[in-house]
Scaffold this motif. Structure first.
Motif, PDB file in Angstrom:
ATOM      1  N   TYR A 192       0.813  -1.212   0.000  1.00  0.00           N
ATOM      2  CA  TYR A 192       0.000   0.000   0.000  1.00  0.00           C
ATOM      3  C   TYR A 192       0.850   1.266   0.000  1.00  0.00           C
ATOM      4  CZ  TYR A 192      -3.874  -3.156   0.557  1.00  0.00           C
ATOM      5  OH  TYR A 192      -4.796  -4.157   0.331  1.00  0.00           O
ATOM      6  N   GLY A 193       2.063   1.145  -0.497  1.00  0.00           N
ATOM      7  CA  GLY A 193       2.889   2.334  -0.682  1.00  0.00           C
ATOM      8  C   GLY A 193       2.220   3.395  -1.539  1.00  0.00           C
ATOM      9  N   PRO A 194       1.533   3.019  -2.642  1.00  0.00           N
ATOM     10  CA  PRO A 194       0.903   4.040  -3.490  1.00  0.00           C
ATOM     11  C   PRO A 194      -0.142   4.887  -2.786  1.00  0.00           C
ATOM     12  CG  PRO A 194       1.091   1.977  -4.688  1.00  0.00           C
ATOM     13  CD  PRO A 194       1.465   1.684  -3.256  1.00  0.00           C
ATOM     14  N   CYS A 195      -0.865   4.315  -1.817  1.00  0.00           N
ATOM     15  CA  CYS A 195      -1.926   5.088  -1.172  1.00  0.00           C
ATOM     16  C   CYS A 195      -1.512   5.620   0.188  1.00  0.00           C
ATOM     17  CB  CYS A 195      -3.198   4.246  -1.029  1.00  0.00           C
ATOM     18  SG  CYS A 195      -3.049   2.812   0.050  1.00  0.00           S
ATOM     19  N   GLY A 196      -0.395   5.134   0.753  1.00  0.00           N
ATOM     20  CA  GLY A 196      -0.018   5.541   2.099  1.00  0.00           C
ATOM     21  C   GLY A 196      -0.903   4.866   3.128  1.00  0.00           C
ATOM     22  N   LYS A 197      -0.414   4.763   4.367  1.00  0.00           N
ATOM     23  CA  LYS A 197      -1.171   4.046   5.393  1.00  0.00           C
ATOM     24  C   LYS A 197      -2.541   4.666   5.646  1.00  0.00           C
ATOM     25  CE  LYS A 197       3.017   2.579   7.816  1.00  0.00           C
ATOM     26  NZ  LYS A 197       3.808   2.719   9.061  1.00  0.00           N
ATOM     27  N   ILE A 198      -2.636   5.979   5.531  1.00  0.00           N
ATOM     28  CA  ILE A 198      -3.888   6.637   5.901  1.00  0.00           C
ATOM     29  C   ILE A 198      -5.045   6.235   4.995  1.00  0.00           C
ATOM     30  CG2 ILE A 198      -3.462   8.711   4.508  1.00  0.00           C
ATOM     31  CD1 ILE A 198      -4.755  10.309   6.806  1.00  0.00           C
ATOM     32  N   PHE A 199      -4.760   5.867   3.737  1.00  0.00           N
ATOM     33  CA  PHE A 199      -5.829   5.460   2.827  1.00  0.00           C
ATOM     34  C   PHE A 199      -5.795   3.960   2.527  1.00  0.00           C
ATOM     35  CE2 PHE A 199      -5.717  10.065   1.852  1.00  0.00           C
ATOM     36  CZ  PHE A 199      -7.053  10.347   2.144  1.00  0.00           C
ATOM     37  N   VAL A 200      -5.186   3.189   3.427  1.00  0.00           N
ATOM     38  CA  VAL A 200      -5.235   1.736   3.306  1.00  0.00           C
ATOM     39  C   VAL A 200      -6.695   1.285   3.393  1.00  0.00           C
ATOM     40  CG1 VAL A 200      -4.717  -0.408   4.528  1.00  0.00           C
ATOM     41  CG2 VAL A 200      -2.929   1.277   4.173  1.00  0.00           C
ATOM     42  N   PRO A 201      -7.154   0.425   2.470  1.00  0.00           N
ATOM     43  CA  PRO A 201      -8.524  -0.088   2.577  1.00  0.00           C
ATOM     44  C   PRO A 201      -8.683  -0.898   3.865  1.00  0.00           C
ATOM     45  CG  PRO A 201      -7.577  -0.547   0.411  1.00  0.00           C
ATOM     46  CD  PRO A 201      -6.451  -0.068   1.282  1.00  0.00           C
ATOM     47  N   VAL A 202      -9.834  -0.761   4.501  1.00  0.00           N
ATOM     48  CA  VAL A 202     -10.112  -1.516   5.721  1.00  0.00           C
ATOM     49  C   VAL A 202     -11.508  -2.120   5.618  1.00  0.00           C
ATOM     50  CG1 VAL A 202      -8.595  -0.120   7.174  1.00  0.00           C
ATOM     51  CG2 VAL A 202     -11.000   0.512   6.939  1.00  0.00           C
ATOM     52  N   PRO A 203     -11.775  -3.195   6.373  1.00  0.00           N
ATOM     53  CA  PRO A 203     -13.116  -3.798   6.339  1.00  0.00           C
ATOM     54  C   PRO A 203     -14.182  -2.835   6.827  1.00  0.00           C
ATOM     55  CG  PRO A 203     -11.519  -5.296   7.335  1.00  0.00           C
ATOM     56  CD  PRO A 203     -10.840  -3.961   7.211  1.00  0.00           C
ATOM     57  N   GLY A 204     -15.382  -3.038   6.349  1.00  0.00           N
ATOM     58  CA  GLY A 204     -16.511  -2.220   6.767  1.00  0.00           C
ATOM     59  C   GLY A 204     -17.398  -1.891   5.589  1.00  0.00           C
ATOM     60  N   GLU A 205     -18.653  -1.654   5.881  1.00  0.00           N
ATOM     61  CA  GLU A 205     -19.618  -1.351   4.828  1.00  0.00           C
ATOM     62  C   GLU A 205     -19.541   0.123   4.455  1.00  0.00           C
ATOM     63  OE1 GLU A 205     -24.443  -1.559   3.945  1.00  0.00           O
ATOM     64  OE2 GLU A 205     -23.601  -2.370   5.798  1.00  0.00           O
ATOM     65  N   SER A 206     -19.411   0.374   3.172  1.00  0.00           N
ATOM     66  CA  SER A 206     -19.367   1.751   2.676  1.00  0.00           C
ATOM     67  C   SER A 206     -20.650   2.043   1.910  1.00  0.00           C
ATOM     68  CB  SER A 206     -18.155   1.948   1.752  1.00  0.00           C
ATOM     69  OG  SER A 206     -18.202   3.222   1.141  1.00  0.00           O
ATOM     70  N   LYS A 207     -21.260   3.157   2.217  1.00  0.00           N
ATOM     71  CA  LYS A 207     -22.494   3.544   1.536  1.00  0.00           C
ATOM     72  C   LYS A 207     -22.224   4.453   0.343  1.00  0.00           C
ATOM     73  CE  LYS A 207     -25.262   3.120   5.740  1.00  0.00           C
ATOM     74  NZ  LYS A 207     -26.195   3.791   6.696  1.00  0.00           N
ATOM     75  N   SER A 208     -20.951   4.659   0.030  1.00  0.00           N
ATOM     76  CA  SER A 208     -20.591   5.524  -1.097  1.00  0.00           C
ATOM     77  C   SER A 208     -19.903   4.689  -2.170  1.00  0.00           C
ATOM     78  CB  SER A 208     -19.649   6.636  -0.628  1.00  0.00           C
ATOM     79  OG  SER A 208     -18.346   6.129  -0.418  1.00  0.00           O
ATOM     80  N   ALA A 209     -19.533   5.358  -3.243  1.00  0.00           N
ATOM     81  CA  ALA A 209     -18.822   4.684  -4.329  1.00  0.00           C
ATOM     82  C   ALA A 209     -17.416   4.308  -3.928  1.00  0.00           C
ATOM     83  CB  ALA A 209     -18.789   5.592  -5.566  1.00  0.00           C
ATOM     84  N   LEU A 210     -16.939   4.872  -2.838  1.00  0.00           N
ATOM     85  CA  LEU A 210     -15.594   4.572  -2.359  1.00  0.00           C
ATOM     86  C   LEU A 210     -15.649   3.496  -1.279  1.00  0.00           C
ATOM     87  CD1 LEU A 210     -14.172   8.190  -1.899  1.00  0.00           C
ATOM     88  CD2 LEU A 210     -13.842   6.671  -3.853  1.00  0.00           C
ATOM     89  N   GLY A 211     -14.665   2.619  -1.288  1.00  0.00           N
ATOM     90  CA  GLY A 211     -14.543   1.675  -0.194  1.00  0.00           C
ATOM     91  C   GLY A 211     -14.001   2.379   1.036  1.00  0.00           C
ATOM     92  N   THR A 265     -10.082  -7.849  13.907  1.00  0.00           N
ATOM     93  CA  THR A 265     -10.665  -7.128  15.045  1.00  0.00           C
ATOM     94  C   THR A 265     -11.798  -6.218  14.595  1.00  0.00           C
ATOM     95  OG1 THR A 265      -8.548  -7.188  16.232  1.00  0.00           O
ATOM     96  CG2 THR A 265     -10.175  -5.575  16.961  1.00  0.00           C
ATOM     97  N   LEU A 266     -11.601  -5.512  13.484  1.00  0.00           N
ATOM     98  CA  LEU A 266     -12.651  -4.626  12.974  1.00  0.00           C
ATOM     99  C   LEU A 266     -13.906  -5.402  12.607  1.00  0.00           C
ATOM    100  CD1 LEU A 266     -11.117  -1.853  10.667  1.00  0.00           C
ATOM    101  CD2 LEU A 266     -12.393  -1.581  12.786  1.00  0.00           C
ATOM    102  N   VAL A 267     -13.727  -6.548  11.958  1.00  0.00           N
ATOM    103  CA  VAL A 267     -14.892  -7.351  11.572  1.00  0.00           C
ATOM    104  C   VAL A 267     -15.642  -7.825  12.811  1.00  0.00           C
ATOM    105  CG1 VAL A 267     -15.635  -9.494  10.470  1.00  0.00           C
ATOM    106  CG2 VAL A 267     -13.917  -8.053   9.361  1.00  0.00           C
ATOM    107  N   ARG A 268     -14.908  -8.250  13.839  1.00  0.00           N
ATOM    108  CA  ARG A 268     -15.572  -8.672  15.085  1.00  0.00           C
ATOM    109  C   ARG A 268     -16.349  -7.515  15.708  1.00  0.00           C
ATOM    110  NH1 ARG A 268     -10.456 -11.011  16.266  1.00  0.00           N
ATOM    111  NH2 ARG A 268     -10.407 -13.259  15.875  1.00  0.00           N
ATOM    112  N   GLN A 269     -15.751  -6.312  15.687  1.00  0.00           N
ATOM    113  CA  GLN A 269     -16.431  -5.152  16.258  1.00  0.00           C
ATOM    114  C   GLN A 269     -17.705  -4.826  15.490  1.00  0.00           C
ATOM    115  OE1 GLN A 269     -13.499  -2.040  16.259  1.00  0.00           O
ATOM    116  NE2 GLN A 269     -12.451  -2.803  18.081  1.00  0.00           N
ATOM    117  N   ASP A 270     -17.641  -4.947  14.171  1.00  0.00           N
ATOM    118  CA  ASP A 270     -18.787  -4.589  13.339  1.00  0.00           C
ATOM    119  C   ASP A 270     -19.884  -5.646  13.365  1.00  0.00           C
ATOM    120  OD1 ASP A 270     -17.485  -2.292  12.648  1.00  0.00           O
ATOM    121  OD2 ASP A 270     -16.905  -2.945  10.645  1.00  0.00           O
TER     122      ASP A 270
END
Length: 561
Positions: free
Chosen positions: A128-147, A362-367
């Motif tokens: 994920y060097g191209p996006c940097g850590k801050i924009f690393v994709p993470v699990p979770g439901e997105s209601k927009s066109a972006l993950g 951990t995120l999936v368990r929380q969600d």
């Protein structure tokens, strides 16, 4: 270093997204910092998309501030450049003379600024060097066109922080490399000075971070940088329950304190009315870097002295001259420092390849309250009828699955096209990044590696490649260090990050020709010769040669599919 507003506004890395809502936003500025102009352009695009989709409703102006000239200036230096940028904009807007320090303070007391530091090379998370850590994709439901990305999970928490008080102004400084979860409604900020957030931790865990020595009323006596447990005992950092107060990396200060911070580092208006450091401070910030936790916070606290400040900064790696540390101490130590220990706080790190799986679970368990039995984390993929993933404890993201992908466990697979059945052994990871060769020809960088490869550890120490010592891996394919590392890199600094071991190919599916790299001892003579003759790149080079637009467009296409 002066920043000419007119010139700066023309830079394409300084793209402003103005909130057109009729009501005033909760935050006048959201600033994400970047380590260079290339990274800043990518961050800018992501903020712009979110602004256009209405995902930043509480933000007035969102912008990216890159370290000047691509030279890393540290969290403190970057914070100062962000404040300078805000002041230049506000002064132009209201016609304020920045040579008048009362005017500077008045401007800072009229705005709320949220700064998220996100400049970094992602050395421990190469995929994920191209996006940097801050924009690393993470699990979770997105209601927009972006993950969902780490940023999208972070922002609501930080944006919910209260202010210091009407007319006091506010600057919040935090980091974008981890998901820090806490209840922002329990935070109570002091009306003046700095309020830092802390969490109880064992002295051993705290020794790897910053530690506050806190009085019962929250007043802070001392700030310690990565203190050993015995030092924490000696300086009274450990409470009766045997816990220390860990710095979680979130602090807020009022406008007057922000102005004092600029003054401490001798920022002033030049003849043209542009804010600039004094020559000696500019040289120190640009050459040594300025860490907000090391050079700044160690000077704060009721019991802090010049000697304590110098000792803590030096032990944490500061190269600042004692006379400069003493000069800044005279102003910094006047700033009140209060620590609020949160009743509940958790950290999820997405900074290493292994942490993608651990924190993702951990995120999936929380969600969802549970985790799939196979432990698969599948994000932003497109699957055809014959495609799919079988296996356990894995992360598969940004892939086209036209055939079966079989994973034995602890696998991270990013950005590949599976057009024929593919099987990876335990711990084997693979990512494919679209980009450009040194001659600017389009291609795909192939990066096989092991889940435990850190990319930053020296080869002479514990640096590994595909799970085995780097130098042993090279010997197995008949390569010499001179074939892999540039002559300017000393032998004791050899690392996987700078090792030119990753080939570039014409077709996205060309990675199949290089899967033998997981087991170099089994490579054929032809494969070894192909490796030595290949156009190879280091991860450091790939970070600069990657096609960042293609990285995001691929995810958008996959989500549409």
């Amino acid at each position: 270093m002066g920043l000419d507003t007119n010139e700066h506004e023309q830079q394409d890395t300084d793209f402003i997204m103005s909130n057109t809502a009729a009501t005033s936003p909760a935050w006048d500025y959201l600033i994400v910092t970047a380590s260079n102009e290339l990274q800043a352009r990518a961050y800018t695009t992501q903020l712009s998309l979110r602004q256009q989709l209405g995902l930043l409703p509480t933000i007035g102006t969102a912008l990216v501030v890159a370290d000047p000239g691509g030279k890393r200036v540290g969290s403190g230096g970057s914070t100062l450049f962000c404040l300078i940028e805000v002041l230049q904009r506000e002064a132009k807007r209201y016609g304020v003379n920045l040579g008048d320090w009362t005017g500077v303070e008045r401007l800072l007391k009229a705005v709320r600024v949220l700064i998220i530091h996100a400049g970094g090379d992602s050395r421990r998370l190469p995929a994920y060097g191209p996006c940097g850590k801050i924009f690393v994709p993470v699990p979770g439901e997105s209601k927009s066109a972006l993950g969902l990305s780490l940023f999208d999970r972070q922002l609501p928490i930080f944006a919910a922080l209260p202010d210091h008080g009407a007319g006091d102004g506010q600057v919040v400084v935090t980091s974008g490399d981890a998901l820090i979860q806490f209840d922002a409604s329990e935070v109570r900020l002091a009306p003046s000075g700095i309020t830092a957030l802390g969490d109880y931790a064992t002295p051993e865990a705290a020794s790897k971070h910053g530690v506050f020595c806190v009085e019962p009323d929250g007043a802070t006596r001392l700030y310690l940088q990565k203190p050993k447990p015995e030092e924490q005992v000696r300086l009274g950092a450990i409470n009766n329950a045997g816990k220390s107060v860990l710095d979680i990396g979130v602090m807020s200060f009022d406008g007057s304190t922000a102005a004092a911070l600029l003054k401490a580092f001798e920022v002033q208006a030049d003849a043209a009315g542009h804010l600039a450091f004094s020559p000696r401070m500019e040289q120190a910030v640009m050459n040594q870097g300025l860490d907000i936790y090391r050079e700044v916070l160690c000077a704060l606290g009721r019991d802090a002295t010049v000697a304590h400040h110098r000792s803590q900064a030096k032990s944490a790696g500061s190269a600042w001259a004692p006379e400069l540390l003493a000069a800044m101490f005279s102003i910094l130590n006047r700033m009140p420092l209060r620590t609020q220990v949160l009743s509940r706080c958790s950290f999820l790190h997405f900074g290493t390849t292994r942490q993608l799986i651990q924190s993702g679970h951990t995120l999936v368990r929380q969600d969802l309250g549970t985790l799939p039995a196979d432990g698969q984390l599948l994000l932003n993929n497109a699957r055809e009828e014959r495609g799919g993933v079988t296996g356990k404890n894995c992360w598969v993201e940004g892939c086209r699955l036209d055939a079966l992908l079989t994973l034995a466990g602890d696998n991270v697979v990013v950005g590949i096209d599976v057009v024929a059945p593919l099987q990876l052994q335990p711990g084997q990871c693979l990512d494919v990044v679209e980009g450009f060769s040194r001659s600017q020809q389009p291609g795909f960088f192939i990066r096989p590696h092991g889940i435990g490869d850190t990319f930053k550890d020296p080869a002479v120490a514990k640096g590994t490649f595909c799970g085995q010592p780097i130098l042993e891996w090279l010997a197995a394919v008949g390569a010499e260090p001179a074939d892999i590392w540039e002559a300017a890199i000393p032998a004791d600094k050899y690392s996987l990050w700078d090792a030119r071991v990753f080939p570039v190919v014409r077709e996205a599916t060309g990675y199949r020709d290089w899967l033998w790299m997981f087991n170099p001892a089994q490579a054929t003579p032809e494969q070894k010769r192909a490796f030595l003759a290949a156009d190879r790149y280091s991860s450091a080079e790939i970070a600069l040669q990657a096609n960042q637009d293609a990285f995001y467009e691929r995810r958008a296409q996959l989500r549409r599919a």
